[in-house]
Write a protein that holds these residues in place. Structure first.
Motif, PDB file in Angstrom:
ATOM      1  N   UNK A   1     160.588 -44.639  86.861  1.00  0.00           N
ATOM      2  CA  UNK A   1     160.585 -45.623  85.542  1.00  0.00           C
ATOM      3  C   UNK A   1     159.159 -46.252  85.436  1.00  0.00           C
ATOM      4  N   UNK A   2     158.505 -46.741  86.091  1.00  0.00           N
ATOM      5  CA  UNK A   2     157.458 -47.127  86.011  1.00  0.00           C
ATOM      6  C   UNK A   2     156.262 -46.515  86.007  1.00  0.00           C
ATOM      7  N   UNK A   3     154.999 -46.565  85.455  1.00  0.00           N
ATOM      8  CA  UNK A   3     153.817 -45.944  85.754  1.00  0.00           C
ATOM      9  C   UNK A   3     152.802 -47.092  85.829  1.00  0.00           C
ATOM     10  N   UNK A   4     151.676 -46.772  86.374  1.00  0.00           N
ATOM     11  CA  UNK A   4     150.477 -47.592  86.335  1.00  0.00           C
ATOM     12  C   UNK A   4     149.926 -48.130  85.046  1.00  0.00           C
ATOM     13  N   UNK A   5     149.638 -49.270  84.704  1.00  0.00           N
ATOM     14  CA  UNK A   5     149.234 -49.534  83.397  1.00  0.00           C
ATOM     15  C   UNK A   5     147.541 -49.449  83.654  1.00  0.00           C
ATOM     16  N   UNK A   6     147.089 -48.695  82.749  1.00  0.00           N
ATOM     17  CA  UNK A   6     145.633 -48.527  82.493  1.00  0.00           C
ATOM     18  C   UNK A   6     144.984 -49.857  82.661  1.00  0.00           C
ATOM     19  N   UNK A   7     143.664 -49.753  82.978  1.00  0.00           N
ATOM     20  CA  UNK A   7     142.906 -51.366  83.214  1.00  0.00           C
ATOM     21  C   UNK A   7     142.698 -51.879  81.833  1.00  0.00           C
ATOM     22  N   UNK A   8     142.533 -51.225  80.958  1.00  0.00           N
ATOM     23  CA  UNK A   8     142.531 -51.853  79.426  1.00  0.00           C
ATOM     24  C   UNK A   8     143.617 -52.745  79.106  1.00  0.00           C
ATOM     25  N   UNK A   9     144.829 -52.239  79.651  1.00  0.00           N
ATOM     26  CA  UNK A   9     146.206 -53.007  79.358  1.00  0.00           C
ATOM     27  C   UNK A   9     146.185 -54.302  80.446  1.00  0.00           C
ATOM     28  N   UNK A  10     145.917 -53.988  81.543  1.00  0.00           N
ATOM     29  CA  UNK A  10     145.891 -55.126  82.436  1.00  0.00           C
ATOM     30  C   UNK A  10     145.111 -56.048  82.072  1.00  0.00           C
ATOM     31  N   UNK A  11     143.787 -55.801  81.502  1.00  0.00           N
ATOM     32  CA  UNK A  11     142.922 -57.041  80.879  1.00  0.00           C
ATOM     33  C   UNK A  11     143.635 -57.595  79.924  1.00  0.00           C
ATOM     34  N   UNK A  12     144.124 -56.914  78.809  1.00  0.00           N
ATOM     35  CA  UNK A  12     144.839 -57.425  77.633  1.00  0.00           C
ATOM     36  C   UNK A  12     146.143 -58.464  78.029  1.00  0.00           C
ATOM     37  N   UNK A  13     146.483 -58.042  79.151  1.00  0.00           N
ATOM     38  CA  UNK A  13     147.817 -58.638  79.578  1.00  0.00           C
ATOM     39  C   UNK A  13     147.204 -60.219  80.045  1.00  0.00           C
ATOM     40  N   UNK A  14     146.055 -60.142  81.032  1.00  0.00           N
ATOM     41  CA  UNK A  14     145.696 -61.253  81.355  1.00  0.00           C
ATOM     42  C   UNK A  14     145.180 -62.151  80.399  1.00  0.00           C
ATOM     43  N   UNK A  15     144.479 -61.658  79.206  1.00  0.00           N
ATOM     44  CA  UNK A  15     143.821 -62.357  78.114  1.00  0.00           C
ATOM     45  C   UNK A  15     145.129 -62.961  77.522  1.00  0.00           C
ATOM     46  N   UNK A  16     146.305 -62.225  77.373  1.00  0.00           N
ATOM     47  CA  UNK A  16     147.408 -62.860  76.711  1.00  0.00           C
ATOM     48  C   UNK A  16     147.927 -64.196  77.153  1.00  0.00           C
ATOM     49  N   UNK A  17     147.867 -63.885  78.585  1.00  0.00           N
ATOM     50  CA  UNK A  17     148.540 -65.151  79.275  1.00  0.00           C
ATOM     51  C   UNK A  17     147.788 -66.263  79.013  1.00  0.00           C
ATOM     52  N   UNK A  18     146.333 -66.180  79.080  1.00  0.00           N
ATOM     53  CA  UNK A  18     145.407 -67.255  78.733  1.00  0.00           C
ATOM     54  C   UNK A  18     145.207 -67.565  77.250  1.00  0.00           C
ATOM     55  N   UNK A  19     146.175 -66.875  76.411  1.00  0.00           N
ATOM     56  CA  UNK A  19     146.095 -67.062  75.003  1.00  0.00           C
ATOM     57  C   UNK A  19     144.811 -66.542  74.359  1.00  0.00           C
ATOM     58  N   UNK A  20     144.103 -65.620  74.840  1.00  0.00           N
ATOM     59  CA  UNK A  20     142.992 -65.313  74.218  1.00  0.00           C
ATOM     60  C   UNK A  20     142.958 -64.125  73.270  1.00  0.00           C
ATOM     61  N   UNK A  21     144.288 -63.350  73.335  1.00  0.00           N
ATOM     62  CA  UNK A  21     144.450 -62.523  72.223  1.00  0.00           C
ATOM     63  C   UNK A  21     145.742 -62.814  71.738  1.00  0.00           C
ATOM     64  N   UNK A  22     146.117 -62.177  70.452  1.00  0.00           N
ATOM     65  CA  UNK A  22     147.446 -62.443  69.995  1.00  0.00           C
ATOM     66  C   UNK A  22     148.532 -61.498  70.366  1.00  0.00           C
TER      67      UNK A  22
END
Lengths: 327, 326
Positions: free
Chosen positions: A13-34
């Motif tokens: 089922x799951x595969x590793x998330x690429x670094x750019x996506x991990x970074x984007x998920x962190x930013x989303x948590x902090x409300x820095x991206x839409x």
């Protein structure tokens, strides 16, 4: 069946998330991206994994779950009746957001269907619909609402059934319902977990799979064979195929998702090792019963480890076919 | 009645507060901080855990087991004879431990808990109970690749942990808690359990509390009653049938009951009335001045806010109970 070769290859089922996506998920948590920006990157990462599965030559695809954090919290977030209680440690310094049931549970709308459609639109290979099972969602959540576990599990089963029906309508020919917690209370609760699975798979025409790992499988065997699914997917590699002894005692009557790759070690297995695992399994299974897969989801591996492991797996399965003159 | 914590405490606060322990653990893994720096973070978090317990109003506290990776590894990695292997599920929880493997003769090498106990004691205004995983549980949750017989393995672990208890004993703790949840899942091993417990307690002068959880003690409680321990700890939530145990076996007059009735594994907060009713019920078997009221087990199954709320509730119940009897 299903136009698949002997020993069809797939993943859990799951595969590793690429670094750019991990970074984007962190930013989303902090409300820095839409949300929309995150969504675009999730789609990009999904495309990449579909492409890698094509290149590797797998037979049954997954969408890789680029848009999911935790397999339970994802469903809890998308359903009525849940809140997130907070972070709870699972081991070492690994924490997960543990949901809590605070009201009647149910679907607001289809949960995974849109992602299924998206992934399936990218490939001619079948993509599995991927669901977390009701017993596992209940077991891995706190419960502040339902008086008994049974009521919660059965209500969740009805919601997951609706989701499975919607996946089937959207064209899913394979539907996997993960129940890694199914053997948590093998004596007290196995019948409940089975009853819940009967609700989930009731009336489906898709090929159904359940994935079970990390626990005492022998304690629920052979009762496990009563689960109303076509295939049971199990981790064999991480205990060096010790489960085969259990299946020797009592014949395994379903298809087996044969875990031949350790999902929690960094070491990349060889094709020879995979071939050896398949050969050993053929002492207890008929060749047509066997689907070849890793032990578990691969999201904790690196992308390179994942691709290396899956390449070995596909090559091992190919050689196994060849040995049987089915290449 | 005495209120007490009985085990672990969440190592990180709830979001959005930064999880210092978690960040430090990541940095340690990446080699960005030293062991010594990490230890200072553990010290701070231990003080937080103690402060939360004291602030809640408990009579007796633990060090929160902040330095424990899990109840097996923490001991096995500092004993001779063990290596540490892959992840296994810890009982019926969604928590995992690294499985110790007996590769050679198991023996005590150095104190494991003593420094931690000294640290906790010196930073707590309330008495601290050190906790030790019992020999039966430690052996049962390990793999044995050395001993021809499981019983030899268990008894060597008991000898080793006896040295640990004696080392703690020299610090004169008010109580030493020994955790043996595994015997509830393997009651067929009761005779071996008894032999191991006797070896464990040999020559130990401090009072000992034997704690079990995640099940009931039907069929084994008599052996708990016969052991030279001051407290017998039972879980009345996952082991709701412990009520039947009290009905059929009673409770010895010269022991204290570790009354685990506040659920350590669910965020739902018990009401004061609910716990008072449970106390009323248990008082038919044990006078309340011999009851240690606490959570059913360690609290690391919960987010910190929920864990703290449970401890506050336990102290509230004691105050309410005193008012009722006044």
């Amino acid at each position: 069946m299903n136009g698949l070769p002997l020993f069809p290859t797939t993943t859990v089922g799951s595969f590793p998330k690429p670094p750019y996506l991990l970074e984007a998920r962190r930013k989303r948590l902090r409300g820095q991206i839409e949300p929309e920006q995150l969504r675009q990157l999730e789609e990009q990462a999904t495309r990449e994994w579909i492409q890698r599965q094509e290149e590797l030559g797998l037979d049954v695809f997954v969408d890789g779950e680029m848009y999911r954090g935790d397999m339970v919290a994802y469903f809890a977030d998308e359903m009525e009746g849940f809140a997130i209680a907070g972070l709870v440690r699972s081991y070492g310094n690994r924490y997960y957001p543990k949901p809590v049931v605070v009201g009647p549970v149910g679907r607001r709308r289809p949960i995974t269907v849109e992602w299924f459609r998206f992934a399936q639109s990218l490939t001619g290979k079948p993509v599995k619909g991927m669901l977390t099972g009701p017993y596992t969602i209940a077991e891995w959540s706190f419960n502040e609402y339902y008086p008994t576990r049974r009521e919660l599990v059965l209500e969740l089963a009805r919601a997951i059934h609706e989701e499975a029906v919607d996946l089937e309508r959207a064209g899913a020919r394979f539907i996997q319902i993960d129940e890694p917690a199914i053997h948590t209370r093998p004596d007290e609760d196995f019948d409940l977990a089975r009853e819940a699975m009967e609700i989930v798979t009731d009336g489906l025409s898709a090929y159904t799979i359940t994935h079970v790992c990390y626990g005492d499988v022998p304690r629920i065997y052979p009762r496990m064979l009563d689960l109303p699914v076509h295939q049971i997917d199990l981790a064999l590699k991480n205990e060096d195929f010790a489960l085969l002894e259990v299946f020797r005692q009592h014949r395994f009557t379903k298809d087996i998702g044969l875990g031949v790759i350790d999902a929690h070690s960094h070491r990349v297995e060889t094709a020879e090792e995979v071939l050896d695992g398949i050969r050993r399994s053929l002492e207890v299974f008929e060749p047509r019963q066997v689907y070849v897969s890793p032990d578990c989801g691969l999201k904790t591996r690196t992308i390179d480890e994942t691709v290396g492991k899956l390449a070995a797996m596909v090559e091992g399965a190919r050689r196994a076919r060849e040995e049987l003159g089915a290449g | 009645m005495r209120t007490t914590h009985v085990g672990s405490y969440p190592k990180i606060p709830d979001l959005p507060a930064p999880g210092r322990w978690r960040t430090a653990a990541e940095k340690l893994q990446r080699g960005e901080i030293t062991r010594e720096e990490f230890r200072r973070v553990e010290d701070e978090v231990t003080r937080e855990a103690i402060a939360d317990q004291v602030g809640a109003g408990l009579d007796m506290v633990t060090d929160g087991q902040i330095r424990w990776e899990d109840p097996q590894t923490y001991f096995a990695r500092r004993m001779d004879g063990f290596s540490i292997d892959g992840l296994q599920r810890w009982f019926d929880t969604n928590v995992y431990y690294r499985q110790p493997v007996a590769q050679g003769r198991v023996a005590w090498r150095e104190p494991v808990t003593v420094e931690d106990y000294r640290f906790a004691r010196s930073h707590s205004p309330r008495p601290v109970r050190p906790v030790v995983t019992g020999p039966y549980t430690l052996a049962r949750l390990s793999q044995n690749r050395y001993y021809p017989r499981f019983s030899d393995f268990v008894l060597d672990v008991a000898q080793a942990l006896n040295r640990e208890l004696r080392a703690l004993d020299a610090e004169s703790p008010p109580l030493i808690q020994v955790d043996e949840p595994a015997i509830l899942q393997h009651k067929e091993d009761l005779a071996l359990f008894r032999e191991a417990a006797a070896a464990l307690l040999e020559g130990v002068r401090a009072p000992v509390a034997l704690y079990t959880y995640f099940g009931d003690a039907r069929g084994v409680v008599r052996v708990f009653y016969e052991l030279p321990v001051e407290v017998v700890g039972l879980d009345f939530v996952a082991g709701v049938r412990n009520w039947e145990v009290l009905e059929s076996e009673g409770f010895p007059q010269d022991r204290r009951l570790g009354f685990g009735v506040v659920d350590a594994r669910n965020t739902r907060l018990e009401t004061v009335d609910e716990v008072l009713r449970a106390l009323d019920r248990v008082s038919r078997f044990v006078p309340l001045d011999r009851v240690d009221l606490g959570p059913t087990a360690g609290l690391e199954f919960l987010p910190r806010r929920a864990a703290k709320a449970k401890l506050v509730r336990i102290a509230e119940v004691k105050r309410a109970a005193l008012e009722v009897t006044r």
